[in-house]
Scaffold this active site. Structure first.
Site, short mmCIF file in Angstrom:
data_model
loop_
_atom_site.label_atom_id
_atom_site.label_comp_id
_atom_site.label_asym_id
_atom_site.label_seq_id
_atom_site.Cartn_x
_atom_site.Cartn_y
_atom_site.Cartn_z
N LYS A 255 0.78 -1.40 -0.42
CA LYS A 255 0.47 0.16 -0.15
C LYS A 255 1.14 1.00 -0.17
O LYS A 255 2.05 1.29 0.36
CB LYS A 255 -0.96 0.00 1.00
CG LYS A 255 -1.56 -1.26 1.49
CD LYS A 255 -2.79 -0.87 2.22
CE LYS A 255 -4.14 -2.07 1.88
NZ LYS A 255 -3.69 -2.67 1.87
N ASP B 228 -1.48 -2.06 -4.63
CA ASP B 228 -3.06 -2.43 -3.93
C ASP B 228 -3.44 -0.77 -4.04
O ASP B 228 -2.77 0.21 -4.20
CB ASP B 228 -2.49 -2.45 -2.09
CG ASP B 228 -3.01 -3.79 -1.45
OD1 ASP B 228 -2.21 -4.41 -2.49
OD2 ASP B 228 -2.82 -4.14 -0.44
N ARG C 269 -4.40 -6.08 -10.93
CA ARG C 269 -5.57 -6.95 -9.83
C ARG C 269 -6.77 -6.66 -10.44
O ARG C 269 -6.81 -4.75 -10.10
CB ARG C 269 -4.77 -7.23 -9.10
CG ARG C 269 -5.62 -7.98 -8.14
CD ARG C 269 -5.92 -7.41 -6.49
NE ARG C 269 -4.80 -7.19 -5.81
CZ ARG C 269 -3.70 -7.93 -4.93
NH1 ARG C 269 -4.28 -6.67 -4.34
NH2 ARG C 269 -2.83 -8.23 -4.62
C1 LIG Z 1 -6.89 -10.89 -3.83
C2 LIG Z 1 -7.73 -9.58 -3.66
C3 LIG Z 1 -6.66 -8.47 -3.78
C4 LIG Z 1 -7.67 -7.25 -2.98
N1 LIG Z 1 -7.08 -6.02 -3.23
C5 LIG Z 1 -7.90 -5.12 -3.32
C6 LIG Z 1 -7.39 -3.02 -3.14
O1 LIG Z 1 -6.51 -3.31 -3.15
N2 LIG Z 1 -8.13 -2.40 -3.17
C7 LIG Z 1 -8.89 -2.16 -2.81
O2 LIG Z 1 -9.96 -2.01 -2.74
N3 LIG Z 1 -10.20 -4.17 -2.96
C8 LIG Z 1 -9.42 -5.17 -2.80
N4 LIG Z 1 -9.18 -6.03 -2.54
C9 LIG Z 1 -10.96 -5.89 -2.33
C10 LIG Z 1 -12.11 -6.36 -2.91
O3 LIG Z 1 -12.13 -4.75 -3.99
C11 LIG Z 1 -13.87 -6.62 -2.11
O4 LIG Z 1 -13.99 -5.99 -1.52
C12 LIG Z 1 -13.85 -7.87 -2.05
O5 LIG Z 1 -13.15 -9.04 -2.20
C13 LIG Z 1 -15.44 -8.31 -1.36
O6 LIG Z 1 -15.15 -8.41 -3.16
P1 LIG Z 1 -15.31 -9.49 -4.18
O7 LIG Z 1 -15.11 -9.60 -5.39
O8 LIG Z 1 -15.30 -11.27 -3.41
O9 LIG Z 1 -17.56 -9.94 -3.83
P2 LIG Z 1 -18.37 -9.25 -2.73
O10 LIG Z 1 -19.73 -8.84 -3.37
O11 LIG Z 1 -18.30 -9.09 -1.36
O12 LIG Z 1 -19.54 -10.90 -3.12
C14 LIG Z 1 -19.99 -12.03 -3.65
C15 LIG Z 1 -20.39 -13.62 -3.88
O13 LIG Z 1 -18.81 -13.66 -3.72
C16 LIG Z 1 -19.69 -15.10 -2.09
N5 LIG Z 1 -18.41 -14.51 -1.23
C17 LIG Z 1 -18.01 -13.01 -0.79
N6 LIG Z 1 -17.25 -13.85 0.45
C18 LIG Z 1 -17.80 -15.40 1.51
C19 LIG Z 1 -17.25 -15.74 2.16
N7 LIG Z 1 -16.53 -15.15 3.23
N8 LIG Z 1 -17.59 -16.69 2.21
C20 LIG Z 1 -18.16 -17.36 1.24
N9 LIG Z 1 -19.04 -16.71 -0.31
C21 LIG Z 1 -18.21 -15.58 -0.02
C22 LIG Z 1 -20.56 -15.12 -1.78
O14 LIG Z 1 -21.26 -15.69 -2.91
C23 LIG Z 1 -20.81 -13.74 -2.73
O15 LIG Z 1 -21.73 -13.90 -2.74
C24 LIG Z 1 -9.46 -7.47 -2.64
C25 LIG Z 1 -9.89 -8.41 -2.90
C26 LIG Z 1 -9.07 -9.36 -3.33
C27 LIG Z 1 -9.93 -11.13 -3.55
#
Ligand SMILES: Cc1cc2nc3c(=O)[nH]c(=O)nc-3n(C[C@H](O)[C@H](O)[C@H](O)COP(=O)(O)OP(=O)(O)OC[C@H]3O[C@@H](n4cnc5c(N)ncnc54)[C@H](O)[C@@H]3O)c2cc1C
Length: 293
Positions: free
Chosen positions: A89, A123, A171
């Site tokens: 970060k 990030d 990413r």
């Molecule tokens: C590797 C990685 C790096 C990231 N880096 C950044 C970054 O640099 N900056 C930033 O702003 N954000 C970052 N994020 C966070 C990202 O922006 C999201 O806030 C976060 O990943 C949640 O979004 P989602 O796409 O998983 O979907 P969500 O909308 O949270 O979830 C969608 C669906 O995924 C499934 N799901 C989600 N969580 C779970 C769980 N715990 N158990 C079971 N099913 C689940 C469910 O079916 C859910 O309905 C990162 C995420 C990842 C995975």
């Protein structure tokens, strides 16, 4: 509403003092934050998972703290296997103090990482740091073409960003903060994610698909096939402690599955963002507090 409230809590010093000093939170923290980083990396690597490691900390207020964050990353590189990645970060490296300082610090980490066969990904944080993020990323790429950057699909200019990032490691995630003008409804964010994914998969970037969303994961794998990318042409990324069975399943199918592993004492804001994403996580957190009483 709940998400906004949790994100506000993530910035509250008072809430941080109460929550982070409670011994009852330890079990919840352990679910999302590695307590012994070397052991966690070894265990994940043995199961065929790739890692990107984040030393927790953000928004440093002085040069001493920024320098300490760089030293921590240099030490971390000593325990990482070749092929690992570190997630950095820029606000932890001093972006709020000076863009040049953050660049110099990130460049030092990139140089040391290159010597160990490790890549670096920047990030994406709060909306007012995104211009600086891309300026530093573009400057770093001149010396370190494999430095990666994060695009947040909730930002309306994310598609344009993806179009400009040809050849880069990108990413793609939904976005974990709030931003003026950002897409707010889940449907709008998902549609933006898919538009970005199409551009990344069809172009020359190396897409890193960071989501736990089953529908978006299916779309990503379909687009990869349609665009003629084999398993080495892109990767999935998920957070440590979130959907570990799915992580194992994808790795078992031969996909490149990278786990984002945070470690360190400064876990409060990170944990609050995870709780904000999923009300069920919040329920789990509150239940674990109550059940220990
Ligand atoms: C590797 C990685 C790096 C990231 N880096 C950044 C970054 O640099 N900056 C930033 O702003 N954000 C970052 N994020 C966070 C990202 O922006 C999201 O806030 C976060 O990943 C949640 O979004 P989602 O796409 O998983 O979907 P969500 O909308 O949270 O979830 C969608 C669906 O995924 C499934 N799901 C989600 N969580 C779970 C769980 N715990 N158990 C079971 N099913 C689940 C469910 O079916 C859910 O309905 C990162 C995420 C990842 C995975």
């Amino acid at each position: 509403m709940l998400r906004q409230a949790m994100l506000a809590v993530s910035k509250s010093g008072r809430a941080e003092r109460v929550i982070s000093t409670s011994p009852l939170t330890r079990d919840v923290v352990k679910r999302y934050v590695a307590d012994d980083i070397a052991a966690v990396i070894t265990a994940l690597t043995r199961r065929g998972l790739l890692v990107t490691v984040d030393h927790l900390g953000e928004e440093v207020r002085d040069r001493e703290q920024a320098g300490a964050a760089v030293r921590e990353y240099l030490t971390l590189l000593g325990v990482l296997p070749a092929g690992a990645d570190v997630s950095v970060k820029l606000t932890a490296l001093g972006l709020r103090l000076s863009e040049q300082l953050a660049f110099d610090h990130a460049a030092a980490i990139c140089r040391a990482a290159a010597g160990r066969g490790v890549t670096v990904t920047l990030d994406a944080e709060e909306h007012d740091t995104i211009r600086g993020l891309h300026a530093v990323h573009a400057a770093l790429r001149r010396e370190h073409p494999d430095v990666g950057v994060v695009v947040q699909a909730y930002l309306p200019d994310s598609l344009e960003r993806c179009e400009k990032l040809g050849g880069a490691r990108v990413r793609l995630c939904k976005g974990a903060y709030t931003a003026p003008g950002a897409y707010r409804s889940p449907g709008d964010v998902d549609r933006s994610f898919v538009r970005c994914l199409r551009v990344l998969m069809a172009g020359t970037a190396y897409p890193m698909v960071a989501t736990h969303d089953p529908r978006l994961l299916r779309i990503a794998s379909t687009l990869a096939v349609l665009d003629g990318r084999d398993v080495t042409g892109f990767e999935y990324q998920m957070l440590y402690g979130v959907r570990p069975e799915e992580q194992a399943r994808l790795a078992g199918l031969g996909a490149q599955m990278r786990v984002y592993v945070p470690y360190g004492d400064d876990w409060y804001a990170y944990l609050m963002r995870r709780l904000a994403e999923r009300p069920r996580n919040l329920a789990f957190f509150l239940r674990s507090l109550v059940s220990r009483r």
